[in-house]
Design a protein around this motif. Structure first.
Motif, PDB file in Angstrom:
ATOM      1  N   GLU A  43       0.736  -1.279   0.135  1.00 33.43           N
ATOM      2  CA  GLU A  43      -0.085   0.235  -0.252  1.00 33.43           C
ATOM      3  C   GLU A  43       0.485   1.234   0.663  1.00 33.43           C
ATOM      4  N   TYR A  44       1.802   1.083   0.569  1.00 31.71           N
ATOM      5  CA  TYR A  44       3.212   2.314   0.528  1.00 31.71           C
ATOM      6  C   TYR A  44       2.807   2.528  -0.869  1.00 31.71           C
ATOM      7  N   ALA A  86       0.039   4.172  -2.495  1.00 34.27           N
ATOM      8  CA  ALA A  86       0.456   5.318  -1.910  1.00 34.27           C
ATOM      9  C   ALA A  86       1.455   6.564  -2.821  1.00 34.27           C
ATOM     10  N   LYS A 121       2.143   6.241  -5.627  1.00 35.89           N
ATOM     11  CA  LYS A 121       2.291   6.267  -7.104  1.00 35.89           C
ATOM     12  C   LYS A 121       0.956   7.409  -7.018  1.00 35.89           C
ATOM     13  N   CYS A 122      -0.364   7.410  -6.531  1.00 35.47           N
ATOM     14  CA  CYS A 122      -0.688   7.942  -6.146  1.00 35.47           C
ATOM     15  C   CYS A 122      -0.898   9.350  -6.343  1.00 35.47           C
ATOM     16  N   LEU A 123       0.104   9.809  -5.325  1.00 30.22           N
ATOM     17  CA  LEU A 123       0.719  10.738  -4.918  1.00 30.22           C
ATOM     18  C   LEU A 123       1.338  11.753  -5.599  1.00 30.22           C
ATOM     19  N   GLY A 124       1.912  11.269  -7.286  1.00 33.33           N
ATOM     20  CA  GLY A 124       2.548  11.255  -8.373  1.00 33.33           C
ATOM     21  C   GLY A 124       4.227  10.688  -8.192  1.00 33.33           C
ATOM     22  N   SER A 125       3.931  10.151  -7.295  1.00 33.38           N
ATOM     23  CA  SER A 125       6.290   9.935  -7.581  1.00 33.38           C
ATOM     24  C   SER A 125       6.416   9.466  -8.491  1.00 33.38           C
ATOM     25  N   LYS A 126       7.934   9.284  -8.768  1.00 39.82           N
ATOM     26  CA  LYS A 126       8.506   9.385 -10.299  1.00 39.82           C
ATOM     27  C   LYS A 126       8.853   7.331  -9.373  1.00 39.82           C
ATOM     28  N   HIS A 149      11.834   9.236  -6.881  1.00 41.84           N
ATOM     29  CA  HIS A 149      11.362   9.261  -5.897  1.00 41.84           C
ATOM     30  C   HIS A 149      11.158   7.714  -5.051  1.00 41.84           C
ATOM     31  N   GLN A 196      -1.978   5.455 -12.671  1.00 41.78           N
ATOM     32  CA  GLN A 196      -1.907   5.714 -11.617  1.00 41.78           C
ATOM     33  C   GLN A 196      -1.511   7.300 -11.531  1.00 41.78           C
ATOM     34  N   GLY A 197      -2.471   8.797 -10.585  1.00 45.70           N
ATOM     35  CA  GLY A 197      -2.271   9.589 -10.880  1.00 45.70           C
ATOM     36  C   GLY A 197      -3.017  10.613  -9.589  1.00 45.70           C
ATOM     37  N   ALA A 198      -2.531  12.208  -9.566  1.00 47.09           N
ATOM     38  CA  ALA A 198      -3.082  12.468  -7.880  1.00 47.09           C
ATOM     39  C   ALA A 198      -4.145  13.422  -9.102  1.00 47.09           C
ATOM     40  N   ARG A 210      -7.067  11.179  -9.124  1.00 48.80           N
ATOM     41  CA  ARG A 210      -7.423  10.224  -8.072  1.00 48.80           C
ATOM     42  C   ARG A 210      -7.224   9.847  -6.624  1.00 48.80           C
ATOM     43  N   MET A 211      -7.270  10.616  -5.481  1.00 51.36           N
ATOM     44  CA  MET A 211      -6.558   9.999  -4.744  1.00 51.36           C
ATOM     45  C   MET A 211      -7.142   8.979  -4.036  1.00 51.36           C
ATOM     46  N   VAL A 212      -6.172   8.531  -3.143  1.00 52.07           N
ATOM     47  CA  VAL A 212      -6.872   6.765  -2.346  1.00 52.07           C
ATOM     48  C   VAL A 212      -6.536   7.128  -1.479  1.00 52.07           C
ATOM     49  N   PHE A 268      -6.362   5.050   2.305  1.00 49.16           N
ATOM     50  CA  PHE A 268      -6.812   3.100   2.347  1.00 49.16           C
ATOM     51  C   PHE A 268      -7.158   3.057   3.189  1.00 49.16           C
ATOM     52  N   ALA A 300      -2.259   3.836   4.820  1.00 54.18           N
ATOM     53  CA  ALA A 300      -1.049   4.463   4.631  1.00 54.18           C
ATOM     54  C   ALA A 300      -0.065   4.897   4.363  1.00 54.18           C
ATOM     55  N   LEU A 301      -0.290   5.961   5.487  1.00 54.03           N
ATOM     56  CA  LEU A 301       1.057   7.435   5.811  1.00 54.03           C
ATOM     57  C   LEU A 301       2.140   6.619   6.062  1.00 54.03           C
ATOM     58  N   TYR A 336       4.429  15.785   0.584  1.00 54.38           N
ATOM     59  CA  TYR A 336       5.116  14.956   0.220  1.00 54.38           C
ATOM     60  C   TYR A 336       4.999  14.929  -1.488  1.00 54.38           C
ATOM     61  N   GLY A 337       3.235  15.170  -1.438  1.00 48.04           N
ATOM     62  CA  GLY A 337       2.821  15.193  -2.593  1.00 48.04           C
ATOM     63  C   GLY A 337       3.129  16.055  -3.879  1.00 48.04           C
ATOM     64  N   VAL A 349       6.721  16.187  -4.422  1.00 49.88           N
ATOM     65  CA  VAL A 349       7.104  15.138  -6.119  1.00 49.88           C
ATOM     66  C   VAL A 349       6.618  15.404  -6.861  1.00 49.88           C
ATOM     67  N   GLN A 350       5.646  16.037  -7.072  1.00 50.34           N
ATOM     68  CA  GLN A 350       4.688  16.189  -8.231  1.00 50.34           C
ATOM     69  C   GLN A 350       6.135  17.973  -9.065  1.00 50.34           C
ATOM     70  N   ARG A 390      -3.646  14.891   2.970  1.00 53.47           N
ATOM     71  CA  ARG A 390      -2.410  14.447   2.337  1.00 53.47           C
ATOM     72  C   ARG A 390      -3.049  14.346   0.989  1.00 53.47           C
ATOM     73  N   ASN A 423      -3.355  17.480  -3.061  1.00 52.44           N
ATOM     74  CA  ASN A 423      -3.165  17.737  -4.822  1.00 52.44           C
ATOM     75  C   ASN A 423      -4.360  18.089  -5.303  1.00 52.44           C
TER      76      ASN A 423
END
Lengths: 292, 285, 279
Positions: free
Chosen positions: A183-184, A187, A189-194, A197, C88-90, C92-94, C96, C100-101, C113-114, C117-118, C162, C166
């Motif tokens: 899940e980490y 999460a 990838k959802c947040l846009g990490s490359k 990262h 996957q992308g910002a 559509r934020m999930v 969990f 998943a902090l 963080y979001g 890194v973007q 979090r 975004n």
């Protein structure tokens, strides 16, 4: 409300060194430290009785605690090694230096290797079988080969310790990467990490607990292999010192060597553990709140 | 009702892939095989580099090539001393290992279960633990009457510390809920021990055993190399390697190394297998 | 800087089917599911555990592929026959189920963080905004603590912050309050409602708790046990803003009455089937 242990307000929870002192103070209130003292005394006491007091057969060939301590602390030791003889420290430093080199190389190679193996399935598919084929071969079986491949005395000895450490470190790092919850990654990838990262912010911190467990084991293994190598083919060092005094029938020195080895080994392990705790503050604090 | 749900959720199942088919299609397996073959070829090239290219590759260049090793192994195969040394080493390993298990498991459990016992006996244990087993070899030789017993003692030490630590950790990690549940169902102390603590610790016992087994092999090897094996016929695999080295037949050394590797792997697998059988509830994961 | 940002976020799920293949035995998780979610709508999916609801969420988020059908986001194809797995992308934020902090980052670092890194904000800007948003959610006191040091309620709220920093089009929540006691849950509900009123982000929320669904949602969709399909859809016309008083109104009770039979039936089927929940 329990007055002895008032609930910790999260703002005031001690951290770092203060936490250690807090734990020590807590333990002094219980029976534990006194029993520990009894335990150690019992042990030294029986050692003394068996060897020097009653002088039981077999046991009387060994040096007893009184003999060892007298020798250890004398300014003019009968057999040349004591706390005051410089050569004692030379042996210690030589062994420690070898461990430091072996451990450093093994960590600098093993951790990245393990991280990469955990990160890329293709790389792991190619490298893991080779690792697993070589790993069951005991380190000492490499002694003749090491002597053959490397010239001199230092390099083979360091090579053996490094090899032992390397296997442990790599494997544990690999397990560390595997242990990170899926899940980490999601999460992140959802947040846009490359990918890079993810490597820096997820893979590395996430595997740190396993990496440090591995490092503690690996330093123990390094000592183990070093002593073996020194005993078989060394010139200086604690392992050599033990072997040498055995050959020369100066058994007191031998026991001094063993105890020193134990102590130095414990110190190095503690250093690794402390370094780990420093780097993983989040874990230390969370565990503290659980009361551990 | 139940059947209706089940047949809806599984479309008339297309054939389940046979195990052999899964094996063949497994890319990881093929990559692994390629890697191993590649490594052996690389080894051969480096070792033969002096002869083939005139330039010796450092370190690996001095090692006998796989082809020579294979030759040596074919010769050794028929020499009974070789197989005797297998037997000797394995016997020593298992002797020390079994004693370590017999003494270590109860000791570890006692440490875990009774806190006064732990407070008294754990400190000496912890002080002795960092001393590498091999450092005990000379002392052991002095103390025990025969070489065999001194080797067994050191072997025992090697595995003992590991097993105890693992048992201690495992027993202490048993969720206190299980103990409470058992007690509320009327279990006595004895029942608690046999039915909750012991099975709950089994996973850690087997982990400790597997690691301890590895250490045992190391120690047996070292003792054999240091103390000369003590037998005429073969003296154990450690002695075999050492005397091959002394005798200058380096290819045999490598045969010995590989043999020990195989022996070690087989014994670890055995332990793991016993572990799996004794814990049927773990298989589902 | 408010809800107008999220005038998008309409999801269209058309005839989606998902077949898993664990151990070589085909298992159909989702069977021909079609659902329309309007922009800014709170859509609650209710059904027994392990029936395939999470599969739908995973498909939208891009964690799993779909076998048949299509999913659109604002008329753009997320996944379909030509592209079985969404990126996957910002947008559509999930959030969990088990949280998943990242345990090794403080709450502020997690939230910041979001955007970092973007590449959308610099580190300083992101931290500032993170602190601001955490304060809005009532968490400024412990913002510099690690997730392992704070209560689950605060952790979950931080996780939602979090996600929101975004500016996502859709917020996907996978039984986020499942592991909480009822009291903490009620606070979480109010917090979520407050967040929704402010941002009007489209929400896709999976739960097994019918009352939670009706309390929070605009639309409640009841799904069957595996394989999952739509069993019943109910529009929740209770006006916003809502608070816990809503739970005792006549409107609310009527809606529960309408839906509870359907939910109970599926629950019983799932129980009888006795299958282990697919996590």
């Amino acid at each position: 409300m329990n007055e002895k242990n008032p609930p910790l307000n999260i703002q005031e929870a001690p951290t770092g060194f203060a936490l250690t002192i807090h734990n020590w103070k807590k333990s002094l209130k219980t029976l534990t430290p006194y029993l520990m003292f009894i335990g150690v005394t019992l042990w030294i006491g029986s050692y003394y009785l068996l060897v020097e007091g009653w002088q039981l057969p077999r046991f009387n060939k060994l040096p007893g605690p009184v003999e060892v301590i007298t020798e250890w602390t004398s300014r003019d030791p009968d057999w040349g090694i004591s706390m005051f003889s410089p050569i004692y420290y030379e042996h210690i430093i030589v062994s420690c230096r070898r461990i430091a080199i072996a451990f450093a190389i093994a960590t600098c190679v093993g951790v990245p290797l393990g991280l990469f193996m955990g990160w890329s399935k293709i790389f792991r598919d190619y490298s893991f079988p080779i690792l697993e084929t070589l790993r069951p071969i005991p380190i000492l079986a490499w002694v003749p080969l090491a002597i053959l491949m490397f010239s001199g005395f230092e390099t083979p000895v360091i090579f053996l310790a490094t090899l032992a450490s390397l296997f442990v470190t790599t494997l544990n790092t690999l397990l560390g990467v595997d242990s990170i919850d899926e899940e980490y990654f999601r999460a992140a990838k959802c947040l846009g990490s490359k990918p890079h990262h993810i490597f820096w912010h997820i893979v590395i911190p996430g595997s740190l607990p396993f990496i440090f467990t591995g490092l503690q084991i690996s330093i123990g293994v390094a000592w183990f292999s070093l002593v073996a190598a020194e005993m078989v083919s060394g010139e200086f060092g604690l392992g050599y010192m033990i072997m040498d005094s055995y050959m020369n029938i100066t058994y007191v020195t031998m026991v001094i060597g063993m105890l020193t080895l134990g102590f130095v080994g414990w110190v190095s392990s503690a250093i690794v553990r402390l370094a780990g705790n420093r780097m993983m503050q989040w874990r230390v604090r969370a565990l503290a709140l659980e009361g551990r | 009702m139940t059947n209706a749900v089940q047949s809806e959720s599984i479309i008339s199942a297309p054939r389940k892939k046979s195990n052999l088919e899964k094996l063949i299609r497994n890319k990881s397996l093929w990559r692994g095989i390629v890697a191993l073959i590649g490594a052996v070829i690389f080894w051969e090239i480096c070792s033969q580099s002096k002869i083939w290219f005139g330039v010796e590759i450092p370190w690996i260049g001095k090692v006998p090539p796989p082809s020579e090793v294979l030759e040596a192994w074919k010769k050794i195969f028929y020499y009974s001393g070789y197989w005797e040394s297998w037997y000797l080493s394995t016997a020593r390993v298992f002797a020390g290992f079994i004693i370590a298990m017999l003494l270590g498991i109860p000791f570890g459990l006692m440490l875990a279960v009774n806190r006064y016992f732990r407070d008294v006996f754990f400190p000496p244990f912890e002080i002795l633990r960092p001393i590498p087993p091999l450092a005990w070899v000379p002392a052991s030789i002095i103390f025990w009457p025969t070489t065999e017993m001194s080797i067994a003692f050191v072997t025992f030490l090697g595995a003992f510390f590991t097993i105890v630590i693992n048992v201690l950790g495992g027993a202490r990690n048993i969720d206190v809920q299980y103990l409470r549940a058992a007690q509320s169902m009327g279990a006595k102390q004895w029942d608690l021990f046999w039915k909750v603590v012991l099975p709950g610790t089994l996973p850690s016992i087997w982990t400790g055993a597997a690691v301890g087994m590895g250490i045992t092999w190391e120690v047996v090897l070292a003792s054999e190399m240091i103390s000369g094996g003590g037998q005429q016929g073969g003296g154990g695999l450690g002695f075999f390697i050492w005397s091959s080295y002394m005798g200058g037949t380096v290819a045999q050394v490598i045969v010995g190394m590989i043999s020990i590797g195989i022996a070690g792997y087989l014994s670890s697998s055995l332990i793991r297998y016993i572990g799996v059988i004794s814990m049927p509830w773990r298989r589902l994961f | 800087m408010n809800g107008q940002m999220n005038s998008l976020g309409a999801i269209s799920i058309r005839n989606v089917t998902k077949i898993y293949d664990p151990e070589g035995v085909n298992v159909m998780a989702v069977d021909d599911c079609s659902l329309e979610i309007a922009s800014g709508e709170v859509c609650m999916i209710v059904g027994p555990s392990g029936c395939g609801k999470t599969t739908l969420l995973n498909a939208i988020a891009g964690f799993h592929s779909i076998t048949e059908g299509e999913i659109y986001l604002d008329d753009k194809l997320l996944c379909g026959p030509s592209k079985p797995k969404a990126d996957q992308g910002a947008d559509r934020m999930v959030v969990f189920q088990h949280g998943a902090l990242f345990p090794w980052k403080t709450l502020v670092e997690n939230v910041a963080y979001g955007p970092i890194v973007q590449g959308v904000m610099s580190k300083a800007e992101a931290h500032e905004k993170a602190e601001h948003m955490l304060a809005e959610a009532g968490i400024e006191d412990v913002a510099n603590k690690y997730p392992g040091e704070v209560s689950s309620g605060m952790a979950r709220r931080s996780e939602i912050v979090r996600a929101l920093i975004n500016d996502p089009k859709v917020l996907l929540l996978d039984e986020p309050y499942r592991a909480m006691d009822a009291l903490t849950k009620s606070i979480m509900h109010e917090s979520l409602l407050e967040v929704y009123d402010r941002t009007k982000v489209t929400i896709f929320f999976i739960t097994h708790d019918l009352e939670e669904a009706i309390f929070l949602g605009d639309k409640v969709v009841v799904m069957t046990t595996r394989p999952a399909t739509l069993k019943k859809t109910v529009d929740v016309k209770i006006s916003r803003p809502r608070d816990y008083q809503t739970l005792t109104t006549e409107e609310f009770r009527v809606l529960v009455e309408e839906t509870k039979d359907a939910v109970h039936e599926e629950a019983k089927k799932a129980f009888d089937a006795g299958e282990r929940e697919m996590a």
